[in-house]
Design a protein around this motif. Structure first.
Motif, PDB file in Angstrom:
ATOM      1  N   ASN A 230      36.499  39.391  41.668  1.00  0.00           N
ATOM      2  CA  ASN A 230      37.119  40.059  41.669  1.00  0.00           C
ATOM      3  C   ASN A 230      37.026  40.844  43.643  1.00  0.00           C
ATOM      4  N   ARG A 231      36.047  40.391  44.184  1.00  0.00           N
ATOM      5  CA  ARG A 231      36.551  40.318  45.145  1.00  0.00           C
ATOM      6  C   ARG A 231      37.406  39.476  46.294  1.00  0.00           C
ATOM      7  N   ALA A 232      37.339  38.274  46.199  1.00  0.00           N
ATOM      8  CA  ALA A 232      38.710  37.604  46.811  1.00  0.00           C
ATOM      9  C   ALA A 232      40.624  38.685  45.834  1.00  0.00           C
ATOM     10  N   MET A 233      40.084  38.760  44.794  1.00  0.00           N
ATOM     11  CA  MET A 233      41.265  39.271  44.456  1.00  0.00           C
ATOM     12  C   MET A 233      42.160  39.746  44.549  1.00  0.00           C
ATOM     13  N   THR A 234      40.675  41.010  45.275  1.00  0.00           N
ATOM     14  CA  THR A 234      41.013  42.826  45.543  1.00  0.00           C
ATOM     15  C   THR A 234      41.718  42.108  46.822  1.00  0.00           C
ATOM     16  N   LEU A 235      41.310  41.401  47.557  1.00  0.00           N
ATOM     17  CA  LEU A 235      41.614  40.973  48.804  1.00  0.00           C
ATOM     18  C   LEU A 235      42.667  40.488  48.578  1.00  0.00           C
ATOM     19  N   LEU A 236      43.051  39.477  48.123  1.00  0.00           N
ATOM     20  CA  LEU A 236      44.604  38.980  48.217  1.00  0.00           C
ATOM     21  C   LEU A 236      45.395  40.282  47.460  1.00  0.00           C
ATOM     22  N   PHE A 237      45.219  40.985  46.703  1.00  0.00           N
ATOM     23  CA  PHE A 237      46.225  41.679  46.454  1.00  0.00           C
ATOM     24  C   PHE A 237      46.009  42.718  47.795  1.00  0.00           C
ATOM     25  N   ARG A 238      45.482  43.496  48.431  1.00  0.00           N
ATOM     26  CA  ARG A 238      45.571  44.213  49.747  1.00  0.00           C
ATOM     27  C   ARG A 238      45.840  43.724  50.592  1.00  0.00           C
ATOM     28  N   ASP A 239      46.714  42.511  50.928  1.00  0.00           N
ATOM     29  CA  ASP A 239      46.901  41.945  51.793  1.00  0.00           C
ATOM     30  C   ASP A 239      48.462  41.378  51.352  1.00  0.00           C
ATOM     31  N   LEU A 240      48.482  41.335  50.641  1.00  0.00           N
ATOM     32  CA  LEU A 240      49.942  40.965  49.774  1.00  0.00           C
ATOM     33  C   LEU A 240      50.674  42.560  50.459  1.00  0.00           C
ATOM     34  N   ALA A 241      49.560  43.401  49.645  1.00  0.00           N
ATOM     35  CA  ALA A 241      50.521  44.984  49.501  1.00  0.00           C
ATOM     36  C   ALA A 241      51.006  45.479  51.132  1.00  0.00           C
ATOM     37  N   GLU A 242      49.289  44.873  52.149  1.00  0.00           N
ATOM     38  CA  GLU A 242      50.031  45.319  53.348  1.00  0.00           C
ATOM     39  C   GLU A 242      51.045  44.884  53.904  1.00  0.00           C
TER      40      GLU A 242
END
Length: 684
Positions: free
Chosen positions: A268-280
């Motif tokens: 879930n940490r890797a997924m949170t980073l991916l969601f955040r990087d995509l949103a940014e």
């Protein structure tokens, strides 16, 4: 090696007047030198024959168990650096040993060799600052920060401007632990654009790679070494150099590290980073609006998937009744379906131009990460043959999906034996009660490699310096559901601890096999021994601070868990007693261990227990016992609160495998006499 180690004219004695002769150290240096020469000759012959890639020879593999006090660091550093085969890569498990190598042992090796040695400490990419990410974040500061990140945010501007290395460790306490803020600015590989980055020449990793290329010695940890070997096909994955010589110190840990480094995993940490990087990324340009809108349903699908994971902490195998596998698999399919449009849009944004525009390269990396997430989760839930799939829940916030290999022998061959001229495996604990056979079974050492494996003796006089004590009439521990022990064993063990701690006047390390066991004993020990001060692992202090406080506190005892079974170094009178609460067998419900035992039992019934579980336990027990005698002047007692260490004719609760275990332990005299052990401790 006589030039360096043979008394009285060896350079070690001229450089360090008063140095003691260590026969085991000299023998180890000879073994290392011979192995490096054999590996070099094998590869030179291959090159003369044309150097065809398909006929590249395997490394010469030499295992050396060097007993405590051998001085193994100099025993391998001097011959490896003297060989002229550069660079030498030394991989350790712990930061503590890395610091010792660079700050203590390397300066000594330079003196013994009589020449300068260039050395570099290499860490994983996530330990270093990414200039591009920091520049972007500084230009557009985060609207919110986690409470723990406020101090880091204040420290970053000045540090980022002045740091010579970009190494997070320079930030001191601000650079420790998990950090959402640091995740946004570190140099992790998945967002690196390499030579297309405008900061490539000034990048801390570019500078590190250049230092590594010029180094004679590169020090790293096991995890970085194996991640580097696994990711070599990636353009930006390689950090460590191609090297002729690899020395794996603390090599008793390498099977576990291979198991982890070669795993397929997503969290879930890797997924949170991916969601955040995509949103940014989507928020930085007008064309990203469509992708931004697609993220919400995908995030909802991920949250629905996580809600299917049991809330209780632990490791859940895919055959575990507590794990709702069918609904979880359905949730994974729904999550993959929900992310397809976002993946498609990310690929579209990445393909807009072909001129190497950094923004488009960044979108390509993001699209690759989406594909990686789908691929890993699909492989984990496919449960491929030879792999064990698990879900790990650590507290409320951390969920890790994993597929671990059951057999790491192919990975040892592919990533280590096939990658070097010479591989040295060394540790104070490589042999179990059957010698090096465990290494054959677990790592796939060949018959000739196992036959040339060697044990070099410790200079310590264990029969005169210590005592091994197993209390008489101790009941057998039955862990039960609480993983602590039945009341009869708890009461008997508590009474034994009290007698021993009073006799030793503290100065003790008490090693527990589970957090629940430590939590159960700690208040009872404090109530029974109010005159004692108890330091408990994991209660705010760093290991170094706790050990220093322990040294300075009279009538004190350390209560430790897994990491205190090794790496604790307390020479002198500070430590006179080690109490091992139970033989440290791995939890029998570990899904990976269960699979390995089943596989071994399929070869020969009972091999899983006697060939895997007992040797693993024995090596850990040796590590724990090894905390006691650290110098020739040390004296003390080891108490093991487990009658299974006795043979059946010695104790009704004894076990036949005790002979195998005891054969691997230091040769302390064994006592079951309370008067003898209490008198011995009082005399110290």
């Amino acid at each position: 090696m006589d030039t360096y180690f043979l008394p009285p004219d060896g350079r070690i004695f001229s450089c360090f007047p008063g140095a003691e002769e260590r026969v085991g150290q000299r023998r180890m240096a000879e073994l290392v030198a011979d192995s490096i020469q054999a590996g070099a000759e094998r590869f030179e012959a291959w090159k003369r024959a044309g150097g065809d890639r398909d006929t590249r020879p395997d490394a010469v593999v030499q295992a050396i168990e060097a007993g405590t006090g051998t001085g193994k660091s100099l025993g391998y550093l001097v011959p490896a650096l003297a060989s002229g085969r550069r660079p030498v890569v030394v991989a350790t498990r712990t930061k503590q040993l890395q610091r010792q190598l660079l700050e203590e042992d390397l300066p000594r090796a330079r003196g013994i060799l009589g020449r300068p040695v260039r050395a570099v400490l290499a860490k994983g990419r996530a330990n270093y600052l990414c200039r591009a990410a920091w520049e972007a974040l500084e230009a557009q500061p985060p609207a919110e920060l986690a409470m723990a990140d406020h101090a880091l945010w204040l420290a970053l501007p000045r540090w980022a401007r002045d740091t010579p290395t970009g190494d997070r460790e320079e930030l001191g306490r601000h650079g420790e632990g998990e950090s959402e803020l640091w995740d946004r600015i570190n140099a992790r590989a998945e967002r690196c654009t390499g030579r297309q980055c405008p900061h490539f020449e000034a990048c801390f990793l570019t500078r590190l790679r250049q230092e590594i290329l010029e180094a004679d010695l590169v020090v790293a940890n096991h995890a970085l070494l194996l991640a580097d070997r696994v990711l070599r096909e990636s353009a930006f994955g390689q950090v460590l150099p191609d090297a002729p010589v690899l020395i794996l110190d603390e090599a008793h840990e390498i099977e576990e590290q291979l198991t982890e480094s070669c795993a397929e995993q997503w969290s879930n940490r890797a997924m949170t980073l991916l969601f955040r990087d995509l949103a940014e990324a989507a928020g930085k340009e007008s064309e990203g609006a469509a992708l931004g809108a697609l993220l919400l349903p995908w995030q909802d699908a991920w949250a629905a998937l996580l809600s299917r994971v049991p809330q209780e902490g632990g490791v859940f195998g895919f055959g575990d009744d507590r794990l709702p596998l069918a609904p979880l698999a359905d949730a994974v399919e729904a999550w993959v379906a929900a992310g397809q449009e976002a993946w498609k849009e990310a690929r579209r944004l990445a393909a807009r131009r072909v001129d190497g525009n950094p923004e488009d390269l960044a979108w390509r990396k993001l699209a690759e990460r989406i594909g990686l997430a789908f691929g890993r989760m699909e492989q984990i839930f496919a449960q491929p043959e030879g792999w064990v799939s698990t879900i790990v829940r650590e507290g409320l916030q951390t969920v890790l999906f994993k597929a671990n290999p059951v057999d790491v022998r192919p990975f040892f061959h592919q990533h280590l034996r096939r990658g070097f001229e010479t591989v040295i495996l060394t540790s104070a604990t490589l042999r179990d009660g059957r010698g090096f056979n465990g290494l054959k079974l677990r790592l796939g050492l060949r018959d000739d490699e196992a036959e040339r494996s060697r044990h070099v003796e410790s200079p310590f006089d264990f029969p005169a310096q210590g005592l091994l004590f197993v209390p008489p009439d101790l009941p057998l521990r039955r862990p039960g559901r609480d993983a602590v022990g039945d009341p009869a064993w708890v009461e008997a063990s508590l009474a034994a601890m009290g007698r021993l701690l009073r006799a030793s006047r503290g100065r003790a390390l008490v090693l527990f096999t589970s957090r629940k066991m430590l939590a159960a004993f700690r208040p009872r020990l404090e109530a029974a021994l109010p005159e004692m001060t108890f330091f408990v692992q994991g209660e705010g202090m760093t290991r170094a601070a706790m050990l220093e406080r322990f040294r300075r506190t009279p009538q004190a005892a350390l209560l430790g868990l897994a990491s205190f079974w090794q790496g604790v170094d307390l020479p002198g009178e500070a430590l006179s007693l080690v109490i091992v609460t139970a033989l440290p067998f791995a939890p029998p419900d570990d899904p990976v261990l269960q699979a390995r035992v089943r596989e071994a039992d399929a070869q020969h019934q009972g091999l899983g227990f006697i060939g895997i579980q007992v040797p693993q336990m024995t090596l850990k027990l040796k590590q724990g016992i090894g905390r006691l005698i650290r110098t020739r002047a040390d004296r003390g007692a080891v108490c093991i609160l487990d009658p299974r260490l006795m043979l059946p004719h010695e104790d009704p609760n004894g076990k036949r495998y005790a002979a195998q275990v005891r054969a691997a332990l230091p040769p302390f005299p064994l006592s079951r006499d309370w008067e003898q052990v209490e008198g011995f401790l009082r005399s110290l």
